[in-house]
Design an enzyme around this catalytic site. Sequence first.
Site, mmCIF file in Angstrom:
data_model
loop_
_atom_site.group_PDB
_atom_site.id
_atom_site.type_symbol
_atom_site.label_atom_id
_atom_site.label_comp_id
_atom_site.label_asym_id
_atom_site.label_seq_id
_atom_site.Cartn_x
_atom_site.Cartn_y
_atom_site.Cartn_z
ATOM 1 N N ALA A 272 31.162 -55.588 -24.196
ATOM 2 C CA ALA A 272 31.067 -55.595 -25.663
ATOM 3 C C ALA A 272 30.166 -54.463 -26.160
ATOM 4 C CB ALA A 272 30.553 -56.943 -26.157
ATOM 5 N N LYS B 13 17.378 -48.021 -13.914
ATOM 6 C CA LYS B 13 18.733 -47.688 -13.446
ATOM 7 C C LYS B 13 18.677 -47.130 -12.016
ATOM 8 C CE LYS B 13 22.203 -47.832 -15.413
ATOM 9 N NZ LYS B 13 23.212 -48.913 -15.570
ATOM 10 N N PHE C 231 29.098 -50.136 -26.057
ATOM 11 C CA PHE C 231 29.791 -48.901 -26.455
ATOM 12 C C PHE C 231 30.808 -48.462 -25.391
ATOM 13 C CE2 PHE C 231 29.052 -44.109 -26.122
ATOM 14 C CZ PHE C 231 30.139 -43.785 -26.922
ATOM 15 N N ILE C 232 30.337 -48.210 -24.162
ATOM 16 C CA ILE C 232 31.256 -47.705 -23.126
ATOM 17 C C ILE C 232 32.135 -48.839 -22.599
ATOM 18 C CG2 ILE C 232 31.415 -46.541 -20.887
ATOM 19 C CD1 ILE C 232 28.620 -45.317 -21.481
ATOM 20 N N GLY C 233 31.528 -50.023 -22.432
ATOM 21 C CA GLY C 233 32.288 -51.156 -21.902
ATOM 22 C C GLY C 233 33.470 -51.514 -22.789
ATOM 23 N N TYR D 175 13.608 -46.849 -18.658
ATOM 24 C CA TYR D 175 15.066 -47.037 -18.549
ATOM 25 C C TYR D 175 15.609 -46.395 -17.280
ATOM 26 C CZ TYR D 175 19.982 -45.802 -19.117
ATOM 27 O OH TYR D 175 21.329 -45.607 -18.884
ATOM 28 N N GLY E 63 29.252 -56.120 -19.495
ATOM 29 C CA GLY E 63 28.802 -55.273 -20.611
ATOM 30 C C GLY E 63 29.952 -54.721 -21.434
ATOM 31 N N THR F 220 23.649 -43.588 -14.540
ATOM 32 C CA THR F 220 23.319 -42.475 -15.431
ATOM 33 C C THR F 220 22.794 -41.257 -14.673
ATOM 34 O OG1 THR F 220 21.787 -41.831 -17.189
ATOM 35 C CG2 THR F 220 21.047 -43.575 -15.749
ATOM 36 N N ASP F 221 22.942 -40.096 -15.295
ATOM 37 C CA ASP F 221 22.360 -38.875 -14.697
ATOM 38 C C ASP F 221 20.834 -38.849 -14.851
ATOM 39 O OD1 ASP F 221 22.189 -38.416 -17.444
ATOM 40 O OD2 ASP F 221 23.160 -36.445 -17.387
ATOM 41 N N GLU F 222 20.293 -39.749 -15.699
ATOM 42 C CA GLU F 222 18.833 -39.726 -15.928
ATOM 43 C C GLU F 222 18.052 -40.108 -14.680
ATOM 44 O OE1 GLU F 222 17.337 -41.468 -19.497
ATOM 45 O OE2 GLU F 222 18.980 -40.696 -20.699
HETATM 46 P P1 NAD Z 1 25.278 -50.480 -24.616
HETATM 47 O O1 NAD Z 1 23.826 -50.718 -24.819
HETATM 48 O O2 NAD Z 1 26.102 -49.992 -25.768
HETATM 49 O O3 NAD Z 1 25.972 -51.826 -24.095
HETATM 50 C C1 NAD Z 1 25.423 -52.620 -23.092
HETATM 51 C C2 NAD Z 1 26.140 -53.958 -23.090
HETATM 52 O O4 NAD Z 1 25.580 -54.747 -22.016
HETATM 53 C C3 NAD Z 1 25.966 -54.767 -24.374
HETATM 54 O O5 NAD Z 1 27.209 -55.276 -24.809
HETATM 55 C C4 NAD Z 1 25.031 -55.898 -23.981
HETATM 56 O O6 NAD Z 1 25.235 -57.093 -24.701
HETATM 57 C C5 NAD Z 1 25.379 -56.066 -22.508
HETATM 58 N N1 NAD Z 1 24.276 -56.679 -21.756
HETATM 59 C C6 NAD Z 1 22.959 -56.340 -21.797
HETATM 60 N N2 NAD Z 1 22.251 -57.152 -21.005
HETATM 61 C C7 NAD Z 1 23.126 -58.008 -20.420
HETATM 62 C C8 NAD Z 1 22.996 -59.066 -19.490
HETATM 63 N N3 NAD Z 1 21.808 -59.412 -19.004
HETATM 64 N N4 NAD Z 1 24.108 -59.723 -19.105
HETATM 65 C C9 NAD Z 1 25.326 -59.394 -19.608
HETATM 66 N N5 NAD Z 1 25.499 -58.413 -20.513
HETATM 67 C C10 NAD Z 1 24.418 -57.720 -20.904
HETATM 68 O O7 NAD Z 1 25.385 -49.498 -23.387
HETATM 69 P P2 NAD Z 1 26.422 -48.323 -23.098
HETATM 70 O O8 NAD Z 1 25.939 -47.108 -23.764
HETATM 71 O O9 NAD Z 1 27.781 -48.816 -23.356
HETATM 72 O O10 NAD Z 1 26.186 -48.147 -21.527
HETATM 73 C C11 NAD Z 1 26.941 -48.892 -20.591
HETATM 74 C C12 NAD Z 1 26.474 -48.548 -19.182
HETATM 75 O O11 NAD Z 1 26.633 -47.152 -18.948
HETATM 76 C C13 NAD Z 1 25.005 -48.864 -18.929
HETATM 77 O O12 NAD Z 1 24.890 -49.341 -17.612
HETATM 78 C C14 NAD Z 1 24.321 -47.514 -19.070
HETATM 79 O O13 NAD Z 1 23.151 -47.466 -18.280
HETATM 80 C C15 NAD Z 1 25.392 -46.592 -18.552
HETATM 81 N N6 NAD Z 1 25.326 -45.235 -19.098
HETATM 82 C C16 NAD Z 1 25.382 -45.030 -20.468
HETATM 83 C C17 NAD Z 1 25.390 -43.728 -20.950
HETATM 84 C C18 NAD Z 1 25.464 -43.418 -22.419
HETATM 85 O O14 NAD Z 1 25.383 -42.246 -22.795
HETATM 86 N N7 NAD Z 1 25.616 -44.408 -23.301
HETATM 87 C C19 NAD Z 1 25.337 -42.645 -20.059
HETATM 88 C C20 NAD Z 1 25.240 -42.911 -18.694
HETATM 89 C C21 NAD Z 1 25.275 -44.199 -18.224
HETATM 90 O O1 DAU Z 2 22.070 -39.082 -19.895
HETATM 91 C C1 DAU Z 2 22.644 -40.351 -19.980
HETATM 92 C C2 DAU Z 2 21.841 -41.236 -20.898
HETATM 93 O O2 DAU Z 2 22.072 -40.766 -22.226
HETATM 94 C C3 DAU Z 2 22.217 -42.707 -20.797
HETATM 95 O O3 DAU Z 2 21.917 -43.163 -19.499
HETATM 96 C C4 DAU Z 2 21.475 -43.546 -21.846
HETATM 97 O O4 DAU Z 2 21.926 -44.881 -21.786
HETATM 98 C C5 DAU Z 2 21.770 -42.962 -23.205
HETATM 99 O O5 DAU Z 2 21.052 -43.665 -24.195
HETATM 100 C C6 DAU Z 2 21.419 -41.476 -23.252
HETATM 101 O O6 DAU Z 2 20.006 -41.276 -23.167
HETATM 102 P P1 DAU Z 2 19.254 -40.141 -24.045
HETATM 103 O O7 DAU Z 2 17.845 -40.471 -24.140
HETATM 104 O O8 DAU Z 2 19.621 -38.779 -23.560
HETATM 105 O O9 DAU Z 2 20.037 -40.379 -25.432
HETATM 106 P P2 DAU Z 2 19.536 -40.523 -26.954
HETATM 107 O O10 DAU Z 2 20.783 -40.661 -27.774
HETATM 108 O O11 DAU Z 2 18.490 -41.551 -27.120
HETATM 109 O O12 DAU Z 2 18.890 -39.094 -27.234
HETATM 110 C C7 DAU Z 2 19.601 -37.886 -27.012
HETATM 111 C C8 DAU Z 2 18.664 -36.721 -27.283
HETATM 112 O O13 DAU Z 2 18.366 -36.685 -28.676
HETATM 113 C C9 DAU Z 2 17.339 -36.842 -26.567
HETATM 114 O O14 DAU Z 2 16.907 -35.530 -26.199
HETATM 115 C C10 DAU Z 2 16.402 -37.405 -27.630
HETATM 116 C C11 DAU Z 2 16.942 -36.813 -28.907
HETATM 117 N N1 DAU Z 2 16.777 -37.627 -30.139
HETATM 118 C C12 DAU Z 2 17.204 -38.920 -30.109
HETATM 119 C C13 DAU Z 2 17.081 -39.704 -31.240
HETATM 120 C C14 DAU Z 2 17.531 -41.156 -31.217
HETATM 121 C C15 DAU Z 2 16.272 -37.050 -31.289
HETATM 122 O O15 DAU Z 2 15.906 -35.855 -31.310
HETATM 123 N N2 DAU Z 2 16.158 -37.825 -32.406
HETATM 124 C C16 DAU Z 2 16.535 -39.143 -32.427
HETATM 125 O O16 DAU Z 2 16.379 -39.807 -33.488
#
Ligand code: NAD
Ligand code: DAU
Length: 350
Positions: free
Chosen positions: A9, A162, A11-13, A158, A7, A133-135
């Site tokens: 490519a 996870k 955001f976090i990766g 989701y 992953g 994730t903390d979710e």
């Molecule tokens: P993201 O959606 O930005 O990126 C996910 C990446 O995984 C993409 O590049 C996508 O192409 C790749 N991917 C999806 N399915 C795949 C598959 N089957 N095989 C190979 N690659 C695949 O996600 P992110 O926000 O960077 O999150 C990365 C990780 O961190 C995830 O596991 C997510 O659950 C976890 N996480 C994210 C957050 C957050 O706030 N973004 C918080 C807590 C945990």
């Molecule tokens: O807590 C970790 C998680 O945070 C990760 O595991 C997930 O991958 C990541 O997407 C994120 O989940 P959330 O649902 O918390 O994030 P999101 O950005 O979708 O929404 C953040 C908060 O904002 C949530 O309370 C919903 C609200 N929201 C979101 C959107 C997209 C709005 O009020 N309006 C919006 O348009």
Amino acid sequence: MRVIVTGGAGFIGSALCRYLVGECGWQVLNIDKLTYAADQRSLASIEGAPGYRFMQADIADGDKISHILDDYQPDAVMHLAAESHVDRSIDGPGDFIQTNIVGTYRLLDAALHYWRNLPEDRQKTFRFHHVSTDEVYGSLGAEGLFTESTAYQPNSPYSASKASSDHLVRAWHHTYGLPVVVSNCSNNYGPYQFPEKFIPLMILNAMAGRKLPVYGDGQNIRDWLHVNDHVAALRLVLQHGTVGETYNVGGRNEARNIDIVHQIINHVRDLSPHRTLPPDDELIEFVADRPGHDRRYAIDATKLENRLGWQAQYSLETGLRDTVAWYLNHSGWWQPILDRKYQGQRLGVA
Ligand code: NAD
Ligand code: DAU
């Protein structure tokens, strides 16, 4: 260190690959399926680096992953590949089950096979790091924090997917002895985040003078973590975490959604004074709530801080201002995404 990042490519990766290759000098093979959420332009700064390689692959393709492992001979796998957006999981849970559960299972199985064939000294140091994730812990009331021993209570497709993946990782350690570490982190923000997520969506809408859709009453709380702080924590957990244990990662930056929105509007006004934005209450639009919307997340990161010496470097105030500035200065990154992939429409209304 020679690691496979799944992953990478996303955001976090991509932040992790930039950090490990660009700042730590590690060798990294990035495996990514390149879904809609991927963007290889986020990796431009390391693309020519000798330690960096990319391979397009689906983690659910067990045979291909096995070949890649045998060929690359990594010291560790850092597993971030996932479907990650809660709203999309409401609209279409199937992809989340397939990648987050089936994909993690196939990756674990391939890693186990690879690990069993390593010489004993390399078996001891090999790690499978699962990024979660903390979710998985569900939703908090007004008080309390998620710790590593909080019971799992996932509420969205989701987070349920996870949570399942976390349990599989735990089982592969407990049953087969695969040396795993797990980290569960709170909401990340920072540069290169796909604009379906809350903070980049609000920034781009504010910049364009479009409505800012706030779900429900806007009182939901998230605990924001700058992505650079997160990737530093991931390195520490991988290198110094105890096998079989979990580490919570959070920035101690709780904020109500509505307060984040006001801060973003203020930063846009401040950093881009030539834009004339309407008053906040004309920009903000309260819209129908997300089904099953978790009320509050908050992480207790004491274990990571005390045992591994990690400290968040970004306050929400400076991190958010930097992030707004980044989006203001990088339309070349996000405009093609808005043109071709996602136009900011509401997702996840079920
Ligand atoms: P993201 O959606 O930005 O990126 C996910 C990446 O995984 C993409 O590049 C996508 O192409 C790749 N991917 C999806 N399915 C795949 C598959 N089957 N095989 C190979 N690659 C695949 O996600 P992110 O926000 O960077 O999150 C990365 C990780 O961190 C995830 O596991 C997510 O659950 C976890 N996480 C994210 C957050 C957050 O706030 N973004 C918080 C807590 C945990
Ligand atoms: O807590 C970790 C998680 O945070 C990760 O595991 C997930 O991958 C990541 O997407 C994120 O989940 P959330 O649902 O918390 O994030 P999101 O950005 O979708 O929404 C953040 C908060 O904002 C949530 O309370 C919903 C609200 N929201 C979101 C959107 C997209 C709005 O009020 N309006 C919006 O348009």
